[in-house]
Design an enzyme around this catalytic site. Structure first.
Site, PDB file in Angstrom:
ATOM      1  N   ASP A  57      -2.647   1.657  -4.638  1.00 45.46           N
ATOM      2  CA  ASP A  57      -3.918   1.817  -3.936  1.00 45.46           C
ATOM      3  C   ASP A  57      -4.927   0.845  -4.537  1.00 45.46           C
ATOM      4  O   ASP A  57      -4.627   0.136  -5.501  1.00 45.46           O
ATOM      5  CB  ASP A  57      -4.435   3.242  -4.089  1.00 45.46           C
ATOM      6  CG  ASP A  57      -3.409   4.260  -3.621  1.00 45.46           C
ATOM      7  OD1 ASP A  57      -2.806   4.015  -2.544  1.00 45.46           O
ATOM      8  OD2 ASP A  57      -3.188   5.252  -4.342  1.00 45.46           O
ATOM      9  N   HIS A 111       0.806  -1.212   0.000  1.00 42.05           N
ATOM     10  CA  HIS A 111       0.000   0.000   0.000  1.00 42.05           C
ATOM     11  C   HIS A 111       0.849   1.277   0.000  1.00 42.05           C
ATOM     12  O   HIS A 111       0.346   2.376  -0.176  1.00 42.05           O
ATOM     13  CB  HIS A 111      -0.965  -0.007   1.196  1.00 42.05           C
ATOM     14  CG  HIS A 111      -2.266   0.703   0.941  1.00 42.05           C
ATOM     15  ND1 HIS A 111      -2.404   1.747   0.046  1.00 42.05           N
ATOM     16  CD2 HIS A 111      -3.505   0.513   1.473  1.00 42.05           C
ATOM     17  CE1 HIS A 111      -3.641   2.171   0.042  1.00 42.05           C
ATOM     18  NE2 HIS A 111      -4.350   1.431   0.894  1.00 42.05           N
TER      19      HIS A 111
END
Lengths: 407, 294
Positions: A387, A383
């Site tokens: 995304d 992350h």
């Protein structure tokens, strides 16, 4: 006195052989005094993921061992020395010893124990202990001549193991277990997994469903044609092709995260997790698949998995991966999350078990229950770099490519 | 029965003490010495014939062999228990007549017991047992021990008896069993001092019967065995021990069974050759070390 100094040949590790990994000397395959031909394997190293052999650069006799089993090995290190055949070369001590022994009337020392590889000499008492206690002799340090494992060595090992159990008793109540020493592979898996999940990447997993009908159909039609050319067509080969499409759509997945930048790769090298049973897991890499056909990918994949299962992978076979696939469904799992990212990559694809399921489809404008071969595909991402937007786009393209294969 | 021509071993004093009816010279005929002893034994006496040196037992071979199998030949109606004392083995120097060992010959002769003590105390206990026993015994006295500081011991008393077939543990250890007897015991004990607590030293004391259980128990503990004897290597008694160990202790062995003995040669007269041929403290220590390191 020696007039001619014999030529010594260093046994070293080539610079590129263990690129970037840690190597440990696991064992000498020949013992001092033994003759070897050029190219004969003389010493075995264990890197994080493979066992590899270092070969004699020239013919000669193994003269000196400089690194012992368990030593860390770096490139250019001299592991031992060969002497060219022809030169007389016993160390002086041994020559003296020989002279001492010669006039001795007693038919002295046992020839068997003076042979070259005492590690393979397992006496009856040791053999019985190994069987009674279900031990692996390679875990026991041999203190006998030439590294032979003696009965005392086994007893000491057992005592230590039992002492270890006693400690275990203190911390885990009445539990007393059997200890199995970690292999270098297990240790590196442990290190990499906790490093990746706990210290490097914040993991997030997205899950899509995939209808495999078209792939199954396509494979049914082409399997024979592939196999006639010696290539096994597996579902994994299709996933590799679909990954190329998905990476083309979302190139950030095929990249590396740096503090100041994201480094994207043109080259797509996909690793395929291959289980080796209790031994662990290796990830052979199929390289440059961005420019390969389904056939070429299937062929290359077959070579790599074959090498993995027969223990013949070289470090180069596992380096420079840019993306990884985990076929966890092969052993029955529907969904695994998170699948831990193979650092320094940014994402890993999980493929679940193929299973016929009832799905609701629109047939002639009406919701209808249809039986379809389905599987879950997941993408676990770092992350820091990616995304949900890129993740889901990747999976959308992947699923689309697979479901519409041949259309 | 003895010949007064030889007085080197201090036996004539017995004639003075007990009179010439009990202790007397014989003709110099070994066959006659043993033959007469058989007659005396059959008449109910316990004769103790002496063969002057080991090699001279050969002329008496037939009498000796027949004595051993007398019980068998007569369906156990007759026996001729006796104690035949024979000195042998190397002394200050060797030679093929006085110095030979070849004790294994007596082990091979059916019906004989064989004692080969390493010191005076054991000799007392074993001799008393032999004299009280109802079977024939060869009592092999090592020449080098007859006047040897290590073998000299205090008299253990009139009631001291050592039964046959019981080995003596001279040293306790965990790593290597050393089995020996006779004049090699002293050398083995000295050599073993270099390896504190590692070597279990057994003095068999009698070879027929021999203490198989003690040897097996020790080898099962240590996993390794060195057999040291003065007799020649081939078919020496060490071969018997090794064969028994290979059969009954195989799964406990951690090293090859090793023998250290004289080579297959006559006992050399030249002192240097003799020293090179007989296992020495150095060669024994070397063999011990080799087996400990294997």
């Amino acid at each position: 006195m020696k007039n001619n100094l014999p030529t010594m040949i260093d046994i070293t590790l080539a610079e590129d052989q263990i690129e970037g990994t840690v190597a440990k000397l696991s064992q000498w395959l020949v013992q001092p005094g033994a003759a070897v031909a050029a190219g004969d394997p003389v010493v075995e190293l264990e890197t994080d993921k493979v066992a590899m052999e270092v070969c004699a650069p020239e013919a000669g006799r193994l003269e000196t061992i400089l690194k012992q089993p368990g030593d860390d090995i770096e490139p250019a290190m001299v592991l031992g020395r060969l002497v060219q055949l022809g030169g007389s070369l016993l160390p002086e001590q041994e020559q003296e010893k020989e002279q001492e022994q010669r006039p001795e009337s007693a038919p002295s020392a046992n020839p068997a124990t003076q042979s070259d590889d005492a590690i393979t000499l397992v006496g009856p008492a040791v053999r019985r202990l190994m069987r009674d206690h279900d031990l692996d002799i390679s875990l026991i340090c041999g203190t006998g001549r030439g590294g032979r494992v003696t009965r005392t060595d086994v007893m000491t090992y057992l005592e230590k193991r039992n002492a270890g159990d006693t400690q275990g008793t203190r911390t885990s109540g009445d539990l007393v277990g059997k200890r199995i020493a970690h292999t270098a592979m297990r240790q590196s898996i442990a290190r990499y997994m906790s490093e990746s999940l706990l210290h490097t990447s914040p993991h997030v997993t997205s899950v899509f469903e995939l209808d495999m009908s078209n792939i199954i159909e396509h494979r049914r039609w082409h399997k024979k044609e592939f196999s006639e050319q010696g290539v096994k067509l597996t579902f994994t080969a299709y996933f590799l092709v679909a990954c190329v499409q998905a990476i083309r759509a979302v190139p950030q997945v095929n990249a590396r995260f740096h503090q100041d930048a994201l480094e994207l790769f043109e080259q797509i090298n996909i690793g395929v997790g291959t289980a080796l049973g209790d031994q662990g897991l290796v990830v052979p890499v199929v390289k440059d698949i961005q420019s390969k056909s389904l056939f070429e990918i299937a062929e290359k994949l077959q070579q790599q998995t074959e090498k993995a299962r027969t223990g013949k992978l070289k470090p180069a076979d596992m380096q420079n991966g840019t993306f990884t696939i985990s076929n966890h469904g092969v052993s029955g799992s529907l969904l695994a999350a998170p699948i831990i990212i193979n650092q320094p990559q940014l994402a890993i694809l999980g493929v679940g078990k193929l299973q016929k399921r009832v799905v609701v489809c629109d047939v002639d404008g009406r919701d209808t229950m249809v039986i379809k071969p389905m599987c879950y595909v997941s993408l676990t991402i770092d992350h820091r770099a990616l995304d949900a937007f890129q993740t889901n786009q990747f999976l959308t393209v992947l699923v689309d490519t697979m479901e519409n294969w041949g259309n | 029965m003895r010949n007064s021509w030889d007085s080197s071993f201090g036996i004539p004093i017995l004639t003075e003490k007990y009179g010439d009816l009990r202790v007397f010279d014989t003709s110099l005929s070994e066959e006659g010495i043993i033959g007469r002893a058989v007659g005396m034994a059959l008449a109910g006496l316990m004769p103790v014939p002496e063969i002057q040196f080991r090699k001279y037992a050969e002329p008496a071979a037939e009498q000796l062999s027949d004595t051993g199998i007398m019980r068998w030949r007569t369906n156990n109606q007759f026996a001729a228990p006796m104690v035949v004392r024979i000195p042998g083995g190397f002394a200050r120097r060797g030679d093929p007549w006085h110095s030979m060992c070849d004790e294994v010959e007596w082990v091979h002769k059916v019906g004989w017991q064989l004692a080969m003590p390493s010191n005076a105390e054991d000799a007392v206990g074993l001799l008393r047992y032999a004299l009280r026993d109802n079977n024939s015994t060869i009592f092999f006295e090592h020449r080098n021990l007859l006047d040897n500081a290590w073998a000299r011991r205090a008299y253990p008393g009139d009631g001291y008896v050592i039964p046959f077939g019981v080995a003596k543990h001279l040293l306790q250890g965990d790593c290597l069993t050393v089995v020996t007897w006779g004049a090699m015991v002293e050398r083995c004990e000295n050599a073993a001092k270099l390896f504190t607590d590692k070597i279990e030293l057994l003095d068999l004391r009698t070879l027929s019967p021999w203490d198989k259980q003690a040897v097996l128990a020790s080898v099962k503990k240590t996993g390794r065995c060195l057999i040291v004897h003065e007799d020649n290597m081939s078919a020496g008694f060490g071969a018997e021990i090794a064969a028994v160990l290979a059969n009954e202790a195989f799964f406990d062995l951690d090293a090859p069974i090793r023998r250290l003995t004289m080579p297959d040669i006559p006992s050399p007269h030249n002192i240097h050759l003799l020293e090179a041929a007989v296992p020495s403290e150095e060669s024994i220590a070397e063999a011990m070390q080799d087996l400990l390191e294997i």
